[in-house]
Every structure is written in C-alpha cells, then in structure tokens.
Design an enzyme around this catalytic site. Structure first.
Site, PDB file in Angstrom:
ATOM      1  CD  GLU A 191       5.022  -1.005  -2.376  1.00 10.41           C
ATOM      2  OE1 GLU A 191       5.811   0.159  -2.211  1.00 10.41           O
ATOM      3  OE2 GLU A 191       3.846  -0.921  -1.820  1.00 10.41           O
ATOM      4  N   GLY A 213      -8.540 -18.388  -5.362  1.00 12.32           N
ATOM      5  CA  GLY A 213      -7.155 -18.244  -4.937  1.00 12.32           C
ATOM      6  C   GLY A 213      -6.787 -16.862  -4.200  1.00 12.32           C
ATOM      7  CE  LYS A 247      -2.433  -7.746   3.257  1.00 15.58           C
ATOM      8  NZ  LYS A 247      -3.814  -8.201   2.641  1.00 15.58           N
TER       9      LYS A 247
HETATM   10  N1  HSE Z   1      -5.695 -13.079   1.546  1.00 11.82           N
HETATM   11  C1  HSE Z   1      -4.912 -11.929   1.263  1.00 11.82           C
HETATM   12  C2  HSE Z   1      -6.084 -10.977   0.752  1.00 11.82           C
HETATM   13  C3  HSE Z   1      -3.658 -12.130   0.173  1.00 11.82           C
HETATM   14  O1  HSE Z   1      -7.234 -11.532   0.392  1.00 11.82           O
HETATM   15  O2  HSE Z   1      -6.083 -10.052   0.550  1.00 11.82           O
HETATM   16  C4  HSE Z   1      -3.284 -10.709   0.094  1.00 11.82           C
HETATM   17  O3  HSE Z   1      -2.543 -10.521   1.310  1.00 11.82           O
END
Ligand code: HSE
Length: 396
Positions: A120, A178, A196
């Site tokens: 998930e 982050g 994704k």
């Molecule tokens: N680097 C990804 C983002 C982290 O900014 O969505 C989550 O997959």
C-alpha cells in the site's frame, strides 16, 4: 488477535517511522505488533539490541512472521523479498521501484509459498489508494486513472505559482523538508511517478504494465511558464494518467494544466490526489499525504494489521493480455521552444501567442504519444523546451 513479529529491513526515514508508530502503539491493533529485528548495513553502528547486519539471521528465525522492506531501490531489495517469501514470511514494502519491476514475480512466488506481499505504501504514501482501487474493482472495471502521485513535484509547482518563485529555490526547500528522493531527478523527471503509475495500472488491468510509455517531467519549467498558465486561468500539475479501451491501454506522465477551480489545482504542498473512474462509481478521488516519514509508515502499519487480522487484499494474477495503443489519447498542448526546434512541428498546425516577450505555441488535438516523440527530438535543439497538455474531462 495474536501478536506479530516483524523484521524491518533498512532504518532510514520510513523504517524508523514504522518503529516509531509501533513503539508508541495506542490501539489494540498496533499493540500486537513487535519489532524483533532491524537489518542495518554492514559496518553501521548497532544502536539498538535487536539490530543485525546479516539477512540470514532474520530468514532463519521461524518466529519472524513478516519482513518490512524499506531499503528502496532494486537490489538487494528484490533478492531479500524473494528469499523472505520463499522462507514462508509475509512481506510489506514501501519500495515502488522494486514493486513496479517485479510485481508479477513476487505475486507468483508469494502464492506458491502461501504467503502474501502487501505494498500500500508504495503508491500514494499514506493514502489508502490501493485499497480503494481494490474496492472499486469489486464492482467496476476501472478504465481510467489520473493523479498527482508525487509530493515533491507538487510542492515545487504549487509553491512556484503561489510564491512566484523559481524552480531551483523551491526544489531546495522540498529537499530540506525530506520529501524529495535522494536523487531528486526521479521526482522532477517523472520516473518516481512512472513506477507508481505502473503499479496502479497493473492492478487495474490485471496485467503487468511495462515501463515503455512516454514520460516528460518538470525540469524545464520556468517562473514565466507558470505565470503564463496562471494568466490563462490554469495551474500546472505533474500528472500520471492511464486509460483503457477493452484490451488496449495507454499510459503517460506529463505536466497537465487544470482550471483554477479544480481539485487538482487546489492540491497544495506535497499532497497527492488520485482519481479513478469506473462505470457505476464515476470519478472517485483519493487525497492525502503521498510522502513523508509517518504517513508512509502509517500505510505500512495498516498492511501489517491487515496481515495480522487476516484481511485479504486484492489477489491479482497479472495474466490478462493487453496491448499498448499509441493513438488512444488526444490532447491540446501549450509548448515553448526556440524557433530552430520548431522545425520538428512541421506536421502540426499551431497558434503562436506572446506573453511578456516569450512565444508559446498552442497545439490542438495532438496524439499524446506522437507529441512526446516530437518533444524528444526538439530537446536535442532546445534543451530547455517545455510543454504541458490541457486537462479535458472525458465522457463517462
Ligand atoms: N519522493 C516521493 C514524493 C516520495 O515526493 O512523492 C514518496 O514516494
């Protein structure tokens, strides 16, 4: 419910987030979860008594029920996941790269060994997107998905527009917060989203979608582009999109312009917004934190609770036959490129509009696949060229 022993592989942002939620368990469900190992890299200091640096110790311990993989990347994650499944342990992972690439293999091996692999957190961070997709698919064939699947790129685009800021300044901010990948090119060039989209489309079509679709990111967007789009009443978002028609499908990742009042335009900061379409449900939208330590860890812990409480997720086999259709999607585009690069557009008719001394080309009803091929050639002449398509709601 019985208690569940967990080994966490990797102790970075997400791995430590999982431990934090379990350590501060406040519900009956989370109180059943116990971390019995944390796998750290060889040579790193063991700051907790149950840290170990040899995967074999974890695999051989029959009291470990589940492996939580939060190392990221393809190897050794791929090998460790296969070994865990083969030694009869369930696997939960947030690793979109490894899931996108090996979804079918993992599913087959898990089935052979009577265990489960849940992921998930790999798509949409803390949003129960895969669960939502699975639920929609109990009734409808999901024929379209589009969405903001990357927090970093959304943060950049939203803040460039709201604060009239440059791409570079906002990227630096997102890195400090982050959200960005270690190498943020995965965020800004669309490859994080590509993984994704592959995972989402593969589940929707029960077919392991290859990564051979067009991807164009936001590396080249300027403050002026954003201002021009705003002057036309649009906000730009980096979007992954897939649609199918029977056993033909299309996938694309590109910047898309949404009208100011839309939910996409109003998706701020690092939030994600994912939309699916099914015949009876219509459009269904999933909004939330798509990145970050605790939201991502939250989705992992949800998977752990499901495993512990015997909640079955979708059971795909990826045995459908589908073919990629290059002509499935037509879109209007706004494009910026030097005169010299425009030679590539000789088969297109376009209108030129000028904004603050910069020319923008408006192209109507271009095939998405063809447009991306043209852009690839244009970039050889004008490395800073940019394009965005205009969102058009499709008929039900
Ligand atoms: N680097 C990804 C983002 C982290 O900014 O969505 C989550 O997959």
């Amino acid at each position: 419910f019985r208690s569940m022993n967990i080994a966490i592989l990797g102790y970075g942002t997400v791995g430590s987030g999982v431990k934090e939620i379990i350590d501060h368990a406040v519900t009956k469900s989370t109180k059943q979860l116990h971390v019995s190992y944390i796998l750290i890299r060889k040579g790193k200091a063991k700051t907790l008594p149950y840290m170990c640096d040899d995967i074999r110790t974890i695999l051989q311990d029959t009291s470990v029920d589940v492996i939580v993989e939060t190392m990221g990347g393809l190897e050794p994650a791929h090998t460790y996941i296969l070994q865990a499944l083969k030694s009869g342990k369930h696997v939960v992972t947030a690793n979109k790269a490894v899931i996108a690439a090996y979804l079918k293999e993992f599913t087959d091996v898990a089935r052979e060994h009577n265990v489960r692999i849940y992921y998930e957190a790999s798509t949409g961070g803390g949003i129960p997107w895969i669960e939502g997709l699975a639920k929609a698919m109990r009734i409808d064939e999901v024929d379209r998905i589009h969405g903001i699947f990357n927090g970093t790129s959304n943060y950049i685009l939203d803040h460039m527009q709201r604060y009239h800021a440059s791409f570079e300044d906002i990227l630096k901010e997102a890195q400090e917060l982050g959200y960005a990948e270690a190498d943020p090119s995965a965020d800004i060039d669309g490859y994080d989203i590509c993984n994704k989209l592959r995972i989402s489309a593969s589940l929707a079509y029960d077919y392991h979608v290859p990564d051979t679709f067009p991807v164009f990111g936001i590396r080249n967007i300027t403050k002026q582009d954003v201002s021009y789009f705003s002057s036309l009443g649009y906000a730009v978002r980096l979007i992954a999109k897939t649609r199918r028609n029977a056993n033909r499908y299309g996938c694309v990742v590109e910047p898309v312009l949404f009208e100011a009042g839309s939910l996409e335009s109003n998706t701020q900061d690092n939030y994600n917004l994912i939309t699916l379409h099914g015949k009876t449900i219509g459009d269904l939208k999933f909004f939330g934190q798509g990145a970050g330590k605790l939201p991502t860890a939250n989705a992992i812990v949800q998977d752990l609770i499901d495993l512990n409480e015997g909640v079955c997720h979708m059971d795909p086999s990826f045995t459908n036959t589908m073919s990629y259709d290059e002509t499935l999607c037509l879109r209007d585009y706004i494009l910026r490129a030097d005169e010299a690069a425009r030679d590539e557009l000789q088969d297109f008719s376009y209108e030129v509009k000028t904004f603050e001394g910069q020319e923008y080309l408006h192209i109507q009803k271009a095939e998405v696949y063809e447009m991306h091929q043209v852009m690839e050639r244009m970039l050889k002449t004008d490395a800073h060229a940019f394009m965005a398509s205009i969102y058009e709601r499709e008929d039900d």
